[in-house]
Scaffold this active site. Structure first.
Site, PDB file in Angstrom:
ATOM      1  N   GLU A 184       0.314  -0.956  -0.283  1.00 23.71           N
ATOM      2  CA  GLU A 184      -0.396   0.554   0.019  1.00 23.71           C
ATOM      3  C   GLU A 184       0.906   1.144   0.035  1.00 23.71           C
ATOM      4  O   GLU A 184       0.914   2.142   0.869  1.00 23.71           O
ATOM      5  CB  GLU A 184      -1.222  -0.255   1.670  1.00 23.71           C
ATOM      6  CG  GLU A 184      -1.877  -1.194   1.195  1.00 23.71           C
ATOM      7  CD  GLU A 184      -3.133  -1.250   1.730  1.00 23.71           C
ATOM      8  OE1 GLU A 184      -3.356   0.108   3.061  1.00 23.71           O
ATOM      9  OE2 GLU A 184      -3.652  -1.853   2.145  1.00 23.71           O
ATOM     10  N   GLU A 369      -5.445  -8.651   0.157  1.00 24.02           N
ATOM     11  CA  GLU A 369      -5.772  -8.456   1.499  1.00 24.02           C
ATOM     12  C   GLU A 369      -7.753  -7.700   1.529  1.00 24.02           C
ATOM     13  O   GLU A 369      -8.367  -7.062   0.957  1.00 24.02           O
ATOM     14  CB  GLU A 369      -5.385  -6.709   2.809  1.00 24.02           C
ATOM     15  CG  GLU A 369      -4.303  -7.275   3.116  1.00 24.02           C
ATOM     16  CD  GLU A 369      -3.291  -6.127   4.236  1.00 24.02           C
ATOM     17  OE1 GLU A 369      -4.230  -4.908   4.152  1.00 24.02           O
ATOM     18  OE2 GLU A 369      -2.016  -5.774   3.832  1.00 24.02           O
TER      19      GLU A 369
HETATM   20  C1  FCB Z   1      -4.453  -1.965   5.179  1.00 24.59           C
HETATM   21  C2  FCB Z   1      -2.996  -2.787   5.649  1.00 24.59           C
HETATM   22  C3  FCB Z   1      -2.658  -3.845   6.542  1.00 24.59           C
HETATM   23  C4  FCB Z   1      -4.230  -3.530   7.778  1.00 24.59           C
HETATM   24  C5  FCB Z   1      -5.441  -2.802   7.494  1.00 24.59           C
HETATM   25  C6  FCB Z   1      -6.955  -3.942   7.959  1.00 24.59           C
HETATM   26  O1  FCB Z   1      -4.552  -0.831   4.800  1.00 24.59           O
HETATM   27  O2  FCB Z   1      -2.469  -3.045   5.420  1.00 24.59           O
HETATM   28  O3  FCB Z   1      -1.589  -3.098   7.532  1.00 24.59           O
HETATM   29  O4  FCB Z   1      -4.037  -2.727   9.050  1.00 24.59           O
HETATM   30  O5  FCB Z   1      -5.740  -2.141   6.011  1.00 24.59           O
END
Ligand code: FCB
Length: 462
Positions: A184, A369
């Site tokens: 990110e 994610e």
């Molecule tokens: C994302 C991050 C991860 C975690 C999630 C909830 O943005 O990559 O580390 O904090 O959010």
């Protein structure tokens, strides 16, 4: 619910859930993800250097409730247990990050053998359990010595990152096929250098702009090095993606500006399109940091792209706000369903996110994610400890359904990683907002399966 059927585990599954898992296919990658600083603890052992997060998270006022990550989930000592847990739930893929601060010494060149051994042991445990490792090389914990020289906002970081990635490629390359260079970039650069909400806590538009450019240069350079050392590896990046929608149709210009900022800034330079300054004019100021040849060096073709979707952003025009000329309309004001961080729950955004990357032409898209936080409560019912997180089950089911639609529409989406296996240290939010499929009792380090963990297990093990 369309109906139900019995599984091998003897529990009942909803038919539409079965369809989602069935349609995603047997070769679809299901995994869990975490990140070093959020789980490891052991901040000061075996030669580990301080990171920007070690420093930031113990400074007063930076983390909710004064929480810190000194112990976190103690993954440093309990990784075997967590890998076994992931396996027992039926996951076949395990994503974790290497902390740069564990594997080098202060000169940033010499190896720290204890840290290297630690990650080798983690990798051996993952492989021995029959899981595939996915390694993130940078998940936000920059060595403090680099920040002292300007951090990501200094061109020197390009060489530092390259030598760190080469070290990891040489040490771990034989054990790892899937690499994620950075996690990110849009999040850590804006939160860390523009609004100071995350480490290193800087609030400077100039540092922000420099960091944008040096992160892009560093990623492309290190990506080439990684490929050279490990020619059979698959080199990726993980993007946060939030569809941006206008509060009304007259907000279309602000939608473009915010979209350029959140979603396009770190994608298009690698594709050779440059920075999206046409839609976000403030980015023209990047020109002063771009040396001749830089934009060619930034062109890099990832083998796969990680998409991380949590929520959408709704914006309205607001001419007096610098940078964007717009402001976010909070979910609470819009009266929509929210998670415990007051972010909207909007499953359709998953489809939109995947389709955007498909439209860019990426050949492989992995949801690296997705997950949801609630303030889960541990209860004892008939002497059994339970965490009844039905809303998390619905969240996953609804988001997976959108992944399935994307796949059925032809997007090359090959995997989905739940964030996260266990509750963990959620950066500036501390420990209150829980994302795990497994509840963590932070006073005893006990891991207790939530109902959502059982739901995954029923699907993956049936
Ligand atoms: C994302 C991050 C991860 C975690 C999630 C909830 O943005 O990559 O580390 O904090 O959010």
């Amino acid at each position: 619910m369309l109906g139900s059927s019995k599984t091998l585990l003897g529990e009942t599954l909803a038919e539409n859930d079965i369809k989602v898992f069935g349609d995603l296919g047997n070769d679809f990658y299901f995994g869990v993800a975490n990140a070093a600083f959020q789980v490891e603890g052991a901040c000061n052992v075996d030669g580990k250097l301080p990171s920007i997060w070690d420093e930031f998270s113990v400074q007063k006022g930076n983390i909710k409730n004064g929480h810190n990550a000194l112990e976190a989930c103690d993954f440093y000592h309990r990784f075997s247990e967590d890998i076994a847990l992931a396996k027992s739930l039926g996951f076949k893929h395990f994503r974790f990050s290497i902390s740069w601060t564990r594997v080098v010494q202060t000169d940033l060149v010499s190896k720290n053998q204890s840290g290297i051994n630690f990650y080798k042991n983690v990798l051996y445990a993952i492989l021995k359990a029959g899981l595939q490792p996915w390694v993130t090389l940078y998940h936000w914990d920059l060595p403090k010595v680099i920040e002292d020289e300007g951090g990501w906002a200094s061109r020197r970081v390009v060489q530092y990152f390259d030598s760190y990635v080469k070290l990891c490629a040489n040490e771990f390359g034989g054990l790892v096929e899937r690499w994620i260079l950075v996690n990110e970039p849009a999040a850590f650069v804006s939160l860390g250098y523009l609004n100071g909400y995350h480490a290193p806590g800087r609030k400077s538009p100039f540092a922000f702009l420099r960091a944008v450019h040096y992160v892009c240069l560093a990623v492309a350079q290190a990506g080439r090095s990684l490929r050279e050392i490990c020619p059979n590896s698959k080199v990726g990046i993980a993007y946060n993606y939030s569809p941006v929608h206008g509060n009304s149709t007259k907000d279309h210009l602000v939608v473009k500006r915010v979209d350029a900022f959140i979603n396009r800034l770190f994608v298009e330079p690698f594709l050779g399109f440059g920075y999206p300054s046409g839609d976000l004019p403030v980015l023209k100021r990047l020109d002063r940091y771009i040396d001749s040849g830089d934009m060619d060096k930034i062109k890099f073709s990832f083998d796969f792209v990680g998409v991380q979707y949590y929520f959408r952003v709704v914006v309205g025009s607001s001419p007096w706000i610098p940078f964007f000329g717009g402001r976010e309309i909070p979910a609470a004001k819009r009266g929509v369903t929210m998670n415990s961080m007051k972010r909207e729950i909007y499953p359709e955004g998953m489809l939109e996110s995947i389709e955007r990357f498909h439209a860019y032409g990426f050949k492989e898209i992995v949801v690296t994610e997705n997950g949801v936080c609630y303030n889960d409560v541990l209860k004892v019912i008939n002497d059994v400890e339970v965490i009844e997180d039905q809303k998390r089950i619905e969240f996953y089911r609804d988001h997976l359904e959108q992944v399935m639609i994307a796949k059925n529409n032809g997007a090359p989406v090959t995997g989905f990683f739940a964030w996260s296996l266990t509750d963990n240290f959620e950066w500036a939010e501390g420990y209150v907002d829980r994302f795990g499929l497994v509840y963590l009792d932070f006073t005893t380090q006990r891991r207790i399966l939530k109902d959502s963990g059982r739901w995954w297990k029923r699907h993956l093990c049936s």
